[in-house]
Scaffold this active site. Structure first.
Site: not given
Ligand code: GLA
Ligand code: GLA
Length: 663
Positions: A146, A302
């Protein structure tokens, strides 16, 4: 890229004992998991001391996963620089606009322009890639995590120096820069490159052209970090595809540029279960991800099995909602479903985030839903090569977003995403699938194109839109479009200078409204609708008024217009229509364009279509609290149940059907 519909999660074996690793591998097989992401924050584990590498644990885990039929999406762990690196080179830490240093103790504590950080990261990435090269489980690279989450920009001296180099590249000379930034305003003229700094905290509004270039520069510097790692990975493991996980409509990064440089668009999806309209925003993000990849399959990298831990109140996904939301992603082109995370942590700030295996273990709703869904998606491999088709496009450009939302505007409350969401919602309710497109993209295959608030637009985009309409396209432009050039410099002589011919009108002035102020527009077909927020004072040259204001000093003036242009139609919306009015306008546009949903379904039932060369699948998702009956003009089989369906279909509350159509 994937032999099967992807099912899996972020997995953090470094948080668990070897005994749990074995248990995890067994349970992964049981749940149908076929891909896990490893290594995301494991820098300190992979390089416990400078130049001292330990990949032993990783080898063991990858071997174990491979033995259980699970492939690995391996992350470069560069989102979490280790404590020793911060101690050795504190200059890698990011600095805010106010000059505050952000320290070690969480994650993402690095400046994208730090050479020391980049060198250390590059060394580790090369070592890691060389080490795992050829491992049979290695399926995908996940670069960093991210980008521009938490820290979106860094104002340290290294960043300022990098900004100057970026500006030299862009403008060549100080003269060019002074012109572009309009530095005669407020006496901001630069006579030496060293005088130029980042837009740090200033007494009053910073030069908007300077800030716009800064936003471009910041997006580019994160992209350079990605590119540096990608080059190494490509060199060492040329056969392994590369992605980095996106955050949806994430303002700091121009994802059009980014997506063009990765092999797969992947997305971290966290719709808020507390929002009853979660499916609208989620659907919009999925459509954007598909569009960023130019229609190619993308991947949910995710999603939360249930609650997150980072909102003020973290509501769970209710029974059936995780499944429903997952199929929504598949319905809009995802190649599978990955979760954050596999097993709920016991320590750290994410220990109350949901996971495929909750703290309660296997005796839990979470685990049962996880297993059931894994069993189902294993039947969907036939979908992998299919594409989602859209006949409507909404134009979206990050540079416009940045420029539009800078301060000192007629109304600083004009925010792009709420406006786009309102338009998208009307199309979503009609089950009209939408692509997002850059204003410079080929638009010829769309029946309808909407250009919302294209405040900043280059000549290429403007000419492209004009060509689209001339050749028969139906186009809607909304207010405060075509106002400035790439340097945020106004195009004078009656707005919107580039579009006066296309639209058959010109705008004399803007009338932003007070907070509770409204107006009424009356349409030429006899309706009255409330509008608010803004009115353009429009003068028609060749367009016709479809609606005009009923109140205020501009009563009688046009609010919505249309004209034939070439083979097409160009509409203009000079105000903010509330829901009913927007519905009226969208109805008319869809009917002009001949755009129809894949199926007529009741409000609250979502329908999309995926097609490959020979086959069509219709996804039907029931977001309602009650069972529905949907009339089917098609016959086929519901591939989730194997049952034949024709004439009509019953779907339970939160239920899903995927109908493979017979021909
Ligand atoms: C983001 C991050 C993860 C985690 C999630 C939690 O997407 O990439 O590492 O912290 O949020 O929702
Ligand atoms: C809010 C938003 C604006 C606009 C108006 C319309 O003020 O911030 O972007 O959507 O509502 O009522």
């Amino acid at each position: 890229m994937f032999p099967h519909v992807v099912y899996g999660a972020d997995y953090y074996p470094e948080q668990w004992s070897e005994e749990i690793w074995r248990e995890d591998a067994r349970l992964m097989r049981e749940a149908g998991v076929n891909l896990v992401t490893l290594g995301v924050f494991a820098w300190a584990k992979m390089e416990p001391a400078p130049g001292h590498y330990d990949f032993n644990w990783l080898d063991q885990v990858m071997d174990l996963l491979h033995a259980h039929g699970v492939r690995v999406d391996l992350a470069t762990p560069t989102a979490a620089p280790p404590a020793w690196l911060v101690r050795m080179k504190p200059e890698i830490l990011p600095v805010t606009a106010e000059g505050v240093t952000l320290w070690h103790g969480s994650r993402r504590h690095y400046c994208p322009n730090s050479q020391a950080y980049r060198d250390q990261a590059a060394d580790l990435v090369r070592r890691l890639a060389q080490h795992v090269r050829g491992h049979p489980a290695l399926a995908l690279w996940h670069v960093d995590n991210e980008y521009a989450c938490h820290v979106t920009e860094c104002f340290c001296d290294q960043s300022v120096a990098a900004f100057r180099s970026w500006l030299k590249q862009r403008y060549g000379s100080l003269d060019g820069l002074n012109k572009a930034w309009g530095t005669n305003f407020w006496g901001q003229i630069y006579n030496a490159w060293e005088e130029i700094i980042a837009p740090r905290r200033t007494p009053a509004q910073v030069n908007p052209a300077q800030r716009l270039d800064w936003q471009r520069f910041c997006s580019d510097s994160w992209l350079e970090c990605f590119e540096e790692q990608k080059a190494i990975l490509r060199e060492v493991t040329p056969e392994v595809p590369i992605t980095t996980n996106f955050m949806g409509l994430h303002k700091p990064l121009d994802y059009w540029k980014w997506a063009a440089r990765e092999d797969l668009v992947s997305y971290d999806s966290y719709p808020d279960p507390a929002n009853p309209e979660w499916m609208v925003t989620a659907g919009m993000m999925y459509d954007i991800m598909r569009s960023l990849g130019r229609g190619r399959p993308w991947l949910i990298m995710e999603q939360a099995p249930s609650n997150v831990n980072w909102r003020q109140r973290n509501l769970p996904k209710r029974p059936g909602e995780m499944r429903l939301g997952s199929y929504q992603a598949m319905a809009r082109g995802s190649s599978g479903l990955m979760f954050f995370q596999w097993r709920a942590s016991l320590s750290g700030s994410e220990k109350f985030h949901s996971a495929m295996i909750p703290h309660a273990g296997e005796e839990s709703r979470g685990w049962r839903e996880t297993k059931a869904l894994g069993g189902e998606v294993a039947r969907l491999d036939g979908l992998l090569a299919s594409r989602v088709q859209a006949e409507v496009a909404i134009l979206f450009d990050w540079e416009n977003w940045w420029a539009l939302e800078q301060e000192s505007k007629p109304s600083n409350d004009l925010k792009l995403l709420p406006q786009i969401t309102a338009l998208y919602t009307e199309l979503f309710r009609r089950n009209i699938t939408v692509d997002f497109a850059h204003p410079g993209d080929d638009l010829s295959h769309y029946r309808l194109v909407i250009g919302p608030h294209l405040y900043l637009l280059g000549n290429i985009g403007a000419e492209n839109i004009e060509r689209y309409v001339k050749q028969g396209g139906i186009f809607l432009m909304t207010f405060f479009s075509g106002i400035v050039d790439e340097n945020d410099r106004v195009r004078a002589g009656g707005y919107p200078a580039q579009f006066r011919d296309l639209l058959g009108l010109w705008i004399e002035e803007f009338v932003p409204y007070g907070e509770s102020q409204t107006n009424v527009v009356k349409t030429s077909d006899g309706h009255e609708f409330t509008c608010d927020f803004w009115s353009d004072i429009i003068h028609l040259t060749s367009a016709e008024a479809l609606a005009s204001y009923q109140c205020d000093y501009f009563a009688g003036a046009p609010a919505v217009t249309v004209q034939r242009y070439g083979q097409g139609l160009s509409y203009y919306l000079g105000t903010n229509l509330r829901e009913e009015g927007l519905a009226w306008l969208l109805e008319r546009l869809c009917s002009d364009a001949g755009v129809r949903p894949a199926l007529n379904a009741p409000q609250g039932v979502e329908v999309t279509r995926r097609v490959d060369g020979k086959r069509t699948w219709v996804f039907v998702l029931n977001h309602l609290e009650n069972e529905v009956q949907v009339d089917l003009p098609i016959a086929g089989a519901n591939i989730l149940t194997g049952e034949d369906v024709n004439t009509s279909l019953r779907i339970e509350s939160k239920g899903v059907a995927i109908i493979q159509q017979y021909f």
